[in-house]
Write an enzyme that holds these catalytic residues in place. Structure first.
Site, PDB file in Angstrom:
ATOM      1  N   GLY A  65       0.763  -1.234   0.000  1.00 53.62           N
ATOM      2  CA  GLY A  65       0.000   0.000   0.000  1.00 53.62           C
ATOM      3  C   GLY A  65       0.796   1.288   0.000  1.00 53.62           C
ATOM      4  N   TRP A 119       2.247   2.895  -2.534  1.00 46.44           N
ATOM      5  CA  TRP A 119       1.847   3.774  -3.635  1.00 46.44           C
ATOM      6  C   TRP A 119       0.445   4.325  -3.396  1.00 46.44           C
ATOM      7  CZ3 TRP A 119       3.731   2.856  -9.271  1.00 46.44           C
ATOM      8  CH2 TRP A 119       5.126   2.864  -9.295  1.00 46.44           C
ATOM      9  N   ASP A 156      -5.748  -5.487  -5.435  1.00 44.31           N
ATOM     10  CA  ASP A 156      -4.758  -6.528  -5.162  1.00 44.31           C
ATOM     11  C   ASP A 156      -5.494  -7.795  -4.750  1.00 44.31           C
ATOM     12  OD1 ASP A 156      -1.477  -6.312  -4.543  1.00 44.31           O
ATOM     13  OD2 ASP A 156      -2.476  -8.060  -3.699  1.00 44.31           O
ATOM     14  N   ASP A 209      -8.444  -9.948  -9.222  1.00 45.25           N
ATOM     15  CA  ASP A 209      -7.376 -10.389 -10.113  1.00 45.25           C
ATOM     16  C   ASP A 209      -7.342  -9.454 -11.314  1.00 45.25           C
ATOM     17  OD1 ASP A 209      -5.684 -11.679 -11.874  1.00 45.25           O
ATOM     18  OD2 ASP A 209      -6.503 -13.676 -11.497  1.00 45.25           O
ATOM     19  N   ASP A 216       2.992  -1.173  -9.397  1.00 47.57           N
ATOM     20  CA  ASP A 216       4.343  -1.453  -8.896  1.00 47.57           C
ATOM     21  C   ASP A 216       4.525  -2.947  -8.635  1.00 47.57           C
ATOM     22  OD1 ASP A 216       6.928  -0.752  -8.047  1.00 47.57           O
ATOM     23  OD2 ASP A 216       6.308  -0.706  -5.946  1.00 47.57           O
ATOM     24  N   LYS A 240       6.095  -0.735 -13.332  1.00 46.50           N
ATOM     25  CA  LYS A 240       7.467  -1.242 -13.188  1.00 46.50           C
ATOM     26  C   LYS A 240       7.818  -2.179 -14.339  1.00 46.50           C
ATOM     27  CE  LYS A 240       8.937  -2.567  -9.147  1.00 46.50           C
ATOM     28  NZ  LYS A 240       9.113  -3.361  -7.893  1.00 46.50           N
TER      29      LYS A 240
END
Length: 302
Positions: A53, A55, A82, A98, A124, A164
């Site tokens: 958490g 971000w 998530d 998902d 991320d 990322k």
């Protein structure tokens, strides 16, 4: 956050502890914002692969806590997605789901309400690192494709996507894939990212769907992407989806180009990794089964 001696010597680790961030990775998003201004004017944002958490904390403090009135706060909508549950964060709506499922994209849009979509999508997330560079890069690429596919469903025109990546041989291909949907594309390594790490972040802005493209949520490791693309009835999808999911370059160059008489020289990076892992008894059976599934999927697609 970790508690190793290396972490304790890290300035960002200590600063994260002092400022109440859940992880030092919060500074990576802060540095991206300093460099590109991605949070300017944003009211609707989505944080994919959000746990633990950090971000989401940045989004909360920058977008929600800076509001001066209740009306301004009610206009800010931030959704954290998530598979795992997280401790509550002020101004953040948590959604356990998902990112490779269409239902998750629909739930995100439903929470925004009306015809509103996200102005910013960040991710991320990263797979468990194996130590095999080619394998780690490949798995991160697949996760990024899944994040990109759901972003095409929930982003408004002109929106921004930050995620990322692991830099490697596929980076130039990744650039081509992203520029299909975004007019501006850059790869940025923030100061808070360790120099020894191969991670960086794609910063994509001015989102615009190609004409005739129908957004789809794709799981590159599971879906039959060619069949998935055909079901849309869109010629654009039939051309782009295989390329986006697998780096399929069929038809983009001379079919005679690159042919070699040596089967060893024609091996892909994934094939080299597959052969090396399968011949190494030190790898656990569970990992080999996952690798075999991914390898078989790619052979079937190609």
């Amino acid at each position: 956050m970790g508690k190793t001696s290396k972490d304790k010597r890290d300035i960002y680790y200590r600063q994260a502890k002092d400022e109440g961030w859940r992880a030092r990775s919060a500074f990576k998003l802060l540095h991206v914002d300093e460099a590109y201004g991605i949070l300017n004017g944003v009211q609707r944002a989505v944080d994919l692969c959000a746990a633990p958490g950090s971000w989401s904390q940045v989004l909360s403090r920058k977008l929600y806590d800076t509001c001066e009135t209740d009306d301004e706060k009610s206009a800010v909508k931030i959704i954290a997605v998530d598979l795992q549950a997280m401790a509550p964060i002020r101004g953040i709506l948590q959604l356990q789901g998902d990112i490779t499922k269409q239902s998750t994209a629909e739930a995100i849009i439903g929470h925004f309400g009306g015809n509103e979509k996200a102005q910013l999508v960040v991710c991320d997330g990263a797979p468990d690192v194996t130590g095999v560079h080619e394998m780690d890069e490949y798995m991160q690429h697949q996760l990024l494709v899944a994040a990109l596919s759901i972003a095409t469903c929930v982003l408004e025109t002109g929106g921004t996507f930050v995620a990322k990546i692991f830099k490697g041989n596929a980076t130039s291909l990744l650039s081509s894939q992203m520029q299909i949907f975004f007019k501006k594309f850059d790869i940025y390594k923030p100061p808070s990212s360790r120099p020894s790490s191969i991670e960086a972040f794609v910063v994509c802005s001015d989102f615009c769907l190609p004409e005739g493209y129908i957004p789809q949520v794709i799981n590159p490791a599971r879906d039959d992407i060619r069949l998935l693309a055909q079901k849309t009835g869109s010629e654009v999808n039939r051309r782009l989806v295989p390329f986006i999911a697998c780096g399929d370059l069929n038809g983009l160059s001379d079919p005679e180009e690159g042919k070699t008489s040596s089967s060893d020289e024609s091996k892909s990076n994934l094939e080299y990794v597959y052969d090396a892992v399968m011949d190494d008894a030190s790898y656990p059976l569970e990992f080999k089964e996952i690798l075999k599934q991914v390898y078989d999927e790619q052979r079937h697609i190609i």
